[in-house]
Write a protein that holds these residues in place. Structure first.
Motif, short mmCIF file in Angstrom:
data_model
loop_
_atom_site.label_atom_id
_atom_site.label_comp_id
_atom_site.label_asym_id
_atom_site.label_seq_id
_atom_site.Cartn_x
_atom_site.Cartn_y
_atom_site.Cartn_z
N GLY A 26 0.80 -1.21 0.00
CA GLY A 26 0.00 0.00 0.00
C GLY A 26 0.84 1.26 0.00
N GLY A 27 0.23 2.33 -0.52
CA GLY A 27 0.84 3.64 -0.45
C GLY A 27 1.82 3.96 -1.55
N ALA A 28 2.36 2.97 -2.22
CA ALA A 28 3.36 3.23 -3.26
C ALA A 28 2.67 3.48 -4.60
N TRP A 29 3.30 4.30 -5.41
CA TRP A 29 2.79 4.59 -6.75
C TRP A 29 3.34 3.56 -7.74
N THR A 30 2.46 3.00 -8.56
CA THR A 30 2.81 2.00 -9.55
C THR A 30 2.63 2.57 -10.95
N LEU A 31 3.67 2.44 -11.79
CA LEU A 31 3.57 2.92 -13.17
C LEU A 31 2.57 2.06 -13.93
N ILE A 32 1.62 2.70 -14.58
CA ILE A 32 0.58 1.99 -15.34
C ILE A 32 0.79 2.13 -16.84
N GLU A 33 1.03 3.35 -17.29
CA GLU A 33 1.07 3.59 -18.74
C GLU A 33 1.83 4.88 -19.03
N THR A 34 2.60 4.88 -20.13
CA THR A 34 3.27 6.08 -20.61
C THR A 34 2.84 6.35 -22.04
N GLN A 35 2.57 7.62 -22.34
CA GLN A 35 2.22 8.03 -23.69
C GLN A 35 3.15 9.13 -24.15
N THR A 36 3.52 9.06 -25.42
CA THR A 36 4.33 10.10 -26.03
C THR A 36 3.49 10.81 -27.09
N ALA A 37 3.33 12.12 -26.93
CA ALA A 37 2.48 12.89 -27.84
C ALA A 37 3.16 13.12 -29.18
N ASP A 40 -1.25 15.23 -31.14
CA ASP A 40 -2.49 14.59 -30.71
C ASP A 40 -3.45 15.63 -30.16
N ASP A 41 -4.73 15.52 -30.51
CA ASP A 41 -5.73 16.44 -29.98
C ASP A 41 -5.83 16.33 -28.47
N TYR A 42 -5.75 15.10 -27.96
CA TYR A 42 -5.85 14.85 -26.52
C TYR A 42 -4.80 13.80 -26.13
N ILE A 43 -4.33 13.88 -24.89
CA ILE A 43 -3.61 12.78 -24.27
C ILE A 43 -4.58 12.21 -23.24
N THR A 44 -5.02 10.97 -23.49
CA THR A 44 -6.10 10.36 -22.71
C THR A 44 -5.62 9.09 -22.02
N PHE A 45 -6.00 8.95 -20.75
CA PHE A 45 -5.74 7.73 -20.00
C PHE A 45 -7.08 7.12 -19.59
N SER A 46 -7.29 5.87 -19.96
CA SER A 46 -8.55 5.19 -19.63
C SER A 46 -8.31 3.87 -18.91
N THR A 47 -7.08 3.64 -18.46
CA THR A 47 -6.74 2.42 -17.72
C THR A 47 -6.75 2.74 -16.23
N LEU A 48 -7.96 2.89 -15.66
CA LEU A 48 -8.10 3.26 -14.25
C LEU A 48 -8.61 2.04 -13.48
N SER A 49 -7.73 1.09 -13.28
CA SER A 49 -8.08 -0.18 -12.64
C SER A 49 -8.57 0.04 -11.21
N THR A 50 -9.52 -0.79 -10.79
CA THR A 50 -10.01 -0.73 -9.40
C THR A 50 -8.98 -1.26 -8.41
N ASP A 51 -7.83 -1.73 -8.90
CA ASP A 51 -6.73 -2.09 -8.01
C ASP A 51 -6.14 -0.85 -7.36
N TYR A 52 -6.44 0.33 -7.93
CA TYR A 52 -5.86 1.57 -7.44
C TYR A 52 -6.97 2.54 -7.01
N ASP A 173 -13.74 7.13 -15.10
CA ASP A 173 -13.11 6.06 -15.90
C ASP A 173 -12.14 6.59 -16.94
N GLY A 174 -11.82 7.88 -16.88
CA GLY A 174 -10.85 8.42 -17.82
C GLY A 174 -10.35 9.79 -17.40
N LEU A 175 -9.13 10.11 -17.85
CA LEU A 175 -8.49 11.40 -17.58
C LEU A 175 -7.88 11.88 -18.89
N ARG A 176 -7.94 13.19 -19.15
CA ARG A 176 -7.28 13.67 -20.35
C ARG A 176 -6.83 15.12 -20.17
#
Length: 197
Positions: A26-37, A40-52, A173-176
């Motif tokens: 618990g408490g530690a940050w885990t890398l999920i995904e990296t995107q390189t622009a 792009d119109d948007y940089i979108t993250f939609s991998t918001l697992s309920t594990d976090y 369920d998403g951030l952009r």
């Protein structure tokens, strides 16, 4: 001789005797995904697992396609990005020792910078944004951020802010993020999650 430990154990030393113990969770940050622009119109993250529970975006060398653009942030609920109801406030300072205060009681997005971001002579923006408890359906989702950038006049500014979407307590369920004018020309953004346990 101490036997080899397993992948989820750490080596401890008590009274001079080494042993293996379960790693603290618990408490530690885990890398999920990296995107390189790349324009792009948007940089979108939609991998918001309920594990976090909480999520953080760290973005560096983000460059707008159009000079003098502001950087915006939005959340998604039920697979649709929310375009109203954002309330936020931020305070910062500029290289000339002046302060910047920005905010809104009702906006279509959260604004990450206070003076538009430049795109010439290596100008760009760096930011970290954290949003809490995204899977909850009981509370509004509060976010905090910090940003540093060169303006379109090649002046340095830094901001710290916080905000929420006052119009919903629904799960996210998403951030952009995106610029006020045209695309995200270049830069890298990484999504991290903080575990529930």
């Amino acid at each position: 001789k101490l036997a080899k430990g397993s992948n989820d154990e750490v080596l401890t030393l008590a009274a001079g005797v080494p042993s293996w113990a379960s790693a603290a969770g618990g408490g530690a940050w885990t890398l999920i995904e990296t995107q390189t622009a790349s324009t792009d119109d948007y940089i979108t993250f939609s991998t918001l697992s309920t594990d976090y529970r909480d999520f953080r975006i760290i973005a560096s060398a983000i460059v707008p396609e159009t000079d003098a653009s502001s950087l915006y942030f939005q959340i998604s609920s039920a697979s649709a990005f929310v375009t109203s109801g954002y309330t936020w406030a931020a305070l910062g300072s500029n290289e000339d020792n002046s302060q910047s205060t920005i905010g809104s009681g009702s906006a279509a997005h959260v604004q990450i910078d206070s003076v538009s971001v430049g795109n010439v002579s290596g100008e760009n923006i760096y930011f970290e944004l954290t949003i809490e408890n995204v899977h909850s359906t009981a509370n509004q989702k509060v976010m905090i951020w910090e940003s540093s950038n060169a303006t379109s006049a090649n002046k340095f500014q830094q901001m710290r802010g916080g905000g929420r979407n006052a119009g919903t307590v629904a799960a996210i369920d998403g951030l952009r993020f995106f610029f006020s004018a045209d695309a995200v020309l270049s830069g890298t953004a990484t999504l991290y999650g903080r575990s529930n346990t």
